[in-house]
Scaffold this motif. Structure first.
Motif, PDB file in Angstrom:
ATOM      1  N   MET A   1      50.769  25.423  35.161  1.00 39.84           N
ATOM      2  CA  MET A   1      51.446  24.466  36.043  1.00 39.84           C
ATOM      3  C   MET A   1      50.873  24.576  37.440  1.00 39.84           C
ATOM      4  N   ASP A 174      56.255  10.468  33.593  1.00 40.15           N
ATOM      5  CA  ASP A 174      55.514  11.021  32.451  1.00 40.15           C
ATOM      6  C   ASP A 174      54.288  10.208  32.068  1.00 40.15           C
ATOM      7  N   VAL A 192      54.988  14.944  34.518  1.00 41.57           N
ATOM      8  CA  VAL A 192      55.508  15.814  33.459  1.00 41.57           C
ATOM      9  C   VAL A 192      54.884  15.365  32.136  1.00 41.57           C
ATOM     10  N   SER A 193      54.322  16.314  31.401  1.00 42.34           N
ATOM     11  CA  SER A 193      53.592  15.963  30.176  1.00 42.34           C
ATOM     12  C   SER A 193      54.522  15.954  28.973  1.00 42.34           C
ATOM     13  N   THR A 194      55.646  15.257  29.117  1.00 48.03           N
ATOM     14  CA  THR A 194      56.635  15.169  28.045  1.00 48.03           C
ATOM     15  C   THR A 194      56.602  13.807  27.360  1.00 48.03           C
ATOM     16  N   THR A 198      48.966  13.674  28.657  1.00 46.86           N
ATOM     17  CA  THR A 198      48.778  15.122  28.694  1.00 46.86           C
ATOM     18  C   THR A 198      48.481  15.580  30.119  1.00 46.86           C
ATOM     19  N   ARG A 199      48.618  16.876  30.347  1.00 51.56           N
ATOM     20  CA  ARG A 199      48.300  17.391  31.678  1.00 51.56           C
ATOM     21  C   ARG A 199      46.826  17.173  32.004  1.00 51.56           C
ATOM     22  N   GLU A 200      45.951  17.205  30.985  1.00 52.92           N
ATOM     23  CA  GLU A 200      44.520  16.964  31.221  1.00 52.92           C
ATOM     24  C   GLU A 200      44.277  15.527  31.677  1.00 52.92           C
ATOM     25  N   ASP A 212      54.662  21.040  32.621  1.00 51.25           N
ATOM     26  CA  ASP A 212      54.781  20.960  31.174  1.00 51.25           C
ATOM     27  C   ASP A 212      56.219  20.688  30.750  1.00 51.25           C
ATOM     28  N   ASP A 213      57.147  20.929  31.672  1.00 57.22           N
ATOM     29  CA  ASP A 213      58.575  20.886  31.342  1.00 57.22           C
ATOM     30  C   ASP A 213      59.330  20.519  32.614  1.00 57.22           C
ATOM     31  N   GLN A 216      60.634  23.011  35.194  1.00 59.14           N
ATOM     32  CA  GLN A 216      59.766  23.654  36.186  1.00 59.14           C
ATOM     33  C   GLN A 216      59.828  22.984  37.556  1.00 59.14           C
TER      34      GLN A 216
END
Length: 222
Positions: A1, A174, A192-194, A198-200, A212-213, A216
């Motif tokens: 993160m 997201d 947020v990668s929910t 994706t984070r990438e 990721d959540d 956080q």
């Protein structure tokens, strides 16, 4: 993160996207749309069709998914008639995060591509008091829609009347359309990668803060 640096200014207002940011949506609502399309319009929706139109303003999305098989009002009614069988649930920790922001004196709002009435039902269902929200803007409240930064025009005007500037506001979402709209409006964006992003993918788009959540989020606060 990606964590905040000490120079980051604490927000006065945190605005959230709704679907797959605060509530589990795609998994539930894809099944919902498939059921409506099949029962009322004899259409077998594919995942490819749903992905193509996902994230559009609600009315435009159902017109595309149900292929303009009826009037918009009747397509809305058909969708609503099966809603109780496909209810969105809160993402783990989302409600606690909102309460933590309120505890810190940070205001909370929602800017979503869902129509206002549906958003209100979803927010109330997960146990949040809508009267404590600083604002709620649904797709039917604005003629502009993400990724157009002008989706925030009326929000910024309303907050600006109280002396809240763009540097005081974060937007949490997201999807890449959330990132494009927020950064275009000069807001600090938190991804947020929910959802499907994706984070990438967020990182390639230049997002500075990626979670990721949703739980956080408080770690980004100074």
């Amino acid at each position: 993160m990606t964590r905040a640096t000490p120079t980051i200014r604490e927000p006065r207002v945190v605005l959230f996207d709704l679907d797959d940011t605060l509530v589990v949506t795609a998994k539930v609502k894809w099944a919902h749309h498939k059921a409506v399309a099949r029962r009322f319009y004899d259409i077998e929706l594919t995942d490819a069709e749903l992905r193509l139109h996902w994230g559009r303003p609600f009315d435009a999305m159902i017109r595309a998914l149900y292929r303009d098989s009826d009037t918009l009002e009747r397509m809305r009614e058909a969708n609503l008639s099966l809603e109780e069988d496909f209810l969105k649930q809160p993402l783990p920790g989302a409600v606690d995060v909102i309460h933590e922001l309120w505890r810190r004196g940070i205001e909370v709002g929602v800017v979503t591509s869902t129509n206002r009435s549906s958003a209100l039902r979803d927010i109330e269902r997960i146990g949040l008091r809508t009267d404590r929200l600083t604002l709620l803007q649904g797709a039917d409240d604005s003629r502009f829609h993400k990724p157009d930064p002008r989706v925030f025009d009326s929000v910024l005007a309303t907050l600006g009347e109280r002396g809240v500037g763009v540097d005081d506001i974060w937007y949490v979402g997201d999807a890449l359309i959330d990132h494009t709209a927020a950064t275009g409006a000069k807001l600090r964006f938190v991804g947020v990668s929910t959802g499907f992003c994706t984070r990438e993918t967020f990182a390639r788009a230049g997002a500075e803060h990626i979670l990721d959540d949703i739980r956080q989020l408080p770690t980004l606060l100074p």
